[in-house]
Design an enzyme around this catalytic site. Structure first.
Site, PDB file in Angstrom:
ATOM      1  N   GLN A  25     -12.139  11.987  17.061  1.00 19.47           N
ATOM      2  CA  GLN A  25     -13.572  12.097  16.815  1.00 19.47           C
ATOM      3  C   GLN A  25     -14.331  12.793  17.938  1.00 19.47           C
ATOM      4  OE1 GLN A  25     -13.699   7.717  15.563  1.00 19.47           O
ATOM      5  NE2 GLN A  25     -15.195   8.627  14.201  1.00 19.47           N
ATOM      6  N   HIS A 115      -5.421   5.180  16.606  1.00 17.74           N
ATOM      7  CA  HIS A 115      -6.738   5.099  15.950  1.00 17.74           C
ATOM      8  C   HIS A 115      -6.768   6.147  14.831  1.00 17.74           C
ATOM      9  CE1 HIS A 115     -11.276   4.167  16.643  1.00 17.74           C
ATOM     10  NE2 HIS A 115     -11.132   4.695  15.440  1.00 17.74           N
ATOM     11  N   ASN A 159      -6.137   0.328  16.063  1.00 17.57           N
ATOM     12  CA  ASN A 159      -7.510   0.197  15.602  1.00 17.57           C
ATOM     13  C   ASN A 159      -7.532   0.096  14.080  1.00 17.57           C
ATOM     14  OD1 ASN A 159     -10.556   0.524  15.945  1.00 17.57           O
ATOM     15  ND2 ASN A 159     -10.071   2.115  14.447  1.00 17.57           N
ATOM     16  N   GLU A 160      -8.069  -0.974  13.570  1.00 11.64           N
ATOM     17  CA  GLU A 160      -8.300  -1.163  12.140  1.00 11.64           C
ATOM     18  C   GLU A 160      -7.135  -0.700  11.258  1.00 11.64           C
ATOM     19  OE1 GLU A 160     -12.060   0.441  10.902  1.00 11.64           O
ATOM     20  OE2 GLU A 160     -13.192  -0.720  12.346  1.00 11.64           O
TER      21      GLU A 160
HETATM   22  C1  FCB Z   1     -14.801   2.261  12.444  1.00 12.39           C
HETATM   23  C2  FCB Z   1     -13.829   3.218  13.095  1.00 12.39           C
HETATM   24  C3  FCB Z   1     -14.503   4.234  13.987  1.00 12.39           C
HETATM   25  C4  FCB Z   1     -15.748   4.774  13.360  1.00 12.39           C
HETATM   26  C5  FCB Z   1     -16.657   3.638  12.977  1.00 12.39           C
HETATM   27  C6  FCB Z   1     -17.972   4.087  12.396  1.00 12.39           C
HETATM   28  O1  FCB Z   1     -14.267   1.726  11.291  1.00 12.39           O
HETATM   29  O2  FCB Z   1     -12.884   2.497  13.852  1.00 12.39           O
HETATM   30  O3  FCB Z   1     -13.579   5.257  14.279  1.00 12.39           O
HETATM   31  O4  FCB Z   1     -15.423   5.553  12.270  1.00 12.39           O
HETATM   32  O5  FCB Z   1     -16.007   2.827  12.026  1.00 12.39           O
END
Ligand code: FCB
Length: 424
Positions: A25, A115, A159-160
């Site tokens: 990003q 990520h 991450n997520e």
């Molecule tokens: C999260 C992501 C991050 C960004 C935010 C807005 O889910 O981890 O990269 O996109 O949302």
């Protein structure tokens, strides 16, 4: 505890106030599976914020903000160009320089290992659907941690994973843009959970002088509700989303013996999604803002705001998993800075309340330091504390009003309630 005049909320000593970014990003000049991806606004991540070259300036911005922590990614595709290869020395030196710069400025680094992006060679071997990727990741992490263990004590493995697996393999939003591959979804979560377990033990036992090494995932938590409590189908969808994205994912990463691999839990919390006649009522899935307003929803440019939910989820996670928690992401995308300010304060108020109730929260990382490439949406979503002028060849940065507010919070370790309006 409150400020003397009763108008503010003081956070615990040594609380981390940070910002967060992700490689794809912000860095630019990346060769991974996102390089050729064209976002909805026709843009790509090829240059992004050019943080790859401008990281010293970005560290200065973090200092101006008064932050004492920074959560950022290390891009696997820069460091290894083939499975089990040696780490690229030049690229490693750049990350080491950045980390030294952060530490020199009194900013504690939290490294994110994955990520949403994979090297092209991982993508070619089937991404996270194959066990081979677990072995490759473990090798990468072992080598990286050896180099950074004296400088970094906060590690975020994934991450997520839920967002990644669902957007890439169920909803077709992220590369490789597959749809309804539910078996792959499960496999990916299981492979990532097992890679997290391996990585967690490697990090915890790395023999760092910075004891204790801390490691955890960053879990996105979204509340899924039916708009009309009596609508059985919307309730069913909400229940299915909650069971899959929240419950199943947490169980996979933290259930049984696997819990030993984590020393903390990262929570990315933005808000909620309500379903109405099968529609997810959020701007991110295309529901027009007028319609949302008519329904009385308060949303940023992405999801519905639900600050009280932060209290519910913090209490739930605290009692269920008994791990220290970092809010690894919260933020709002909007061009309306007054809205973003009210949003931030309303969430911090709830966060402070949860800490008072005994939930062990150690830090808060605002998403994001900079306006940046918001995945499938491109550059239109303005999440930054610092504005980036994407029309300017120099990608000039400027402090936004919300940056000034955050600066006061970071510097005073407190949130002054007088400064704010109410959520519109
Ligand atoms: C999260 C992501 C991050 C960004 C935010 C807005 O889910 O981890 O990269 O996109 O949302």
């Amino acid at each position: 505890m409150s400020l003397d005049d009763g108008s503010g909320l003081i956070f615990p000593q040594n609380f981390l106030w940070g910002t967060a970014t992700a490689t794809t990003q912000v860095e630019g000049h990346i060769e991974n599976e996102w390089t050729d991806f064209v976002a909805q606004d026709g843009s790509t991540c090829r240059i992004a914020c050019d943080n790859y070259h401008r990281y010293p300036e970005d560290i200065d911005w973090m200092s101006k903000l008064g932050t004492n922590a920074y959560r950022f990614g290390i891009e696997w595709s820069r460091l290894q160009t083939r499975p089990f290869g040696e780490l690229n020395r030049k690229e490693l030196a750049r990350y080491v320089d950045m980390i030294d710069g952060l530490r020199g400025a009194g900013i504690r680094p939290m490294v994110v290992l994955h990520h949403f992006s994979n090297p092209l060679w991982i993508h070619a071997q089937g991404g996270w659907t194959t066990r081979a990727t677990v072995a490759a990741f473990t090798d990468y992490v072992t080598k990286l941690v050896m180099v950074l263990k004296d400088k970094v004590d906060l590690w975020n493995t994934f991450n997520e994973p839920d967002t990644y697996a669902s957007l890439a393999y169920v909803l077709g939003g992220f590369p490789p843009r597959e749809n309804w591959q539910l078996i792959k979804f499960r496999k990916i979560i299981q492979n990532m959970a097992s890679a997290h377990e391996e990585a967690g033990h490697i990090i915890k036992h790395a023999g760092s002088p910075l004891r204790p090494m801390q490691v955890g995932i960053a879990k996105n938590w979204t509340f899924f509700h039916a708009f009309k409590k009596l609508s059985p189908w919307d309730r069913l969808i909400a229940f299915a989303c909650h069971s899959t994205f929240n419950k199943f994912v947490l169980r996979s990463f933290l259930g049984g013996a696997r819990r030993e691999a984590s020393t903390f839990l990262g929570l990315n919390y933005y808000g909620r999604v309500r379903f109405h006649h099968f529609d997810a009522m959020i701007p991110a899935s295309g529901t027009p803002s007028r319609r949302l307003k008519d329904f009385g929803f308060v949303c940023d440019d992405m999801v519905e705001r639900y600050p009280q939910g932060l209290g519910y989820v913090l209490n739930y996670l605290h009692h269920k998993h008994r791990l220290p928690i970092y809010i690894t992401e919260h933020g709002a995308a909007s061009k309306d800075e007054a809205f973003r300010e009210a949003d931030l304060i309303s969430y911090l108020k709830v966060l402070h309340g949860a800490i008072q109730e005994g939930v062990d929260v150690r830090g808060f990382f605002y998403w994001s330091l900079l306006d940046n490439f918001e995945w499938q949406f491109g550059y239109a979503k303005k999440f930054g504390l610092i504005e980036v002028d994407f029309d300017d060849p120099n990608l000039a940065r400027t402090m936004k009003p919300l940056g000034e507010v955050y600066q006061k919070i970071c510097r005073s370790n407190a949130c002054n309630l007088h400064e704010t309006g109410k959520m519109p």
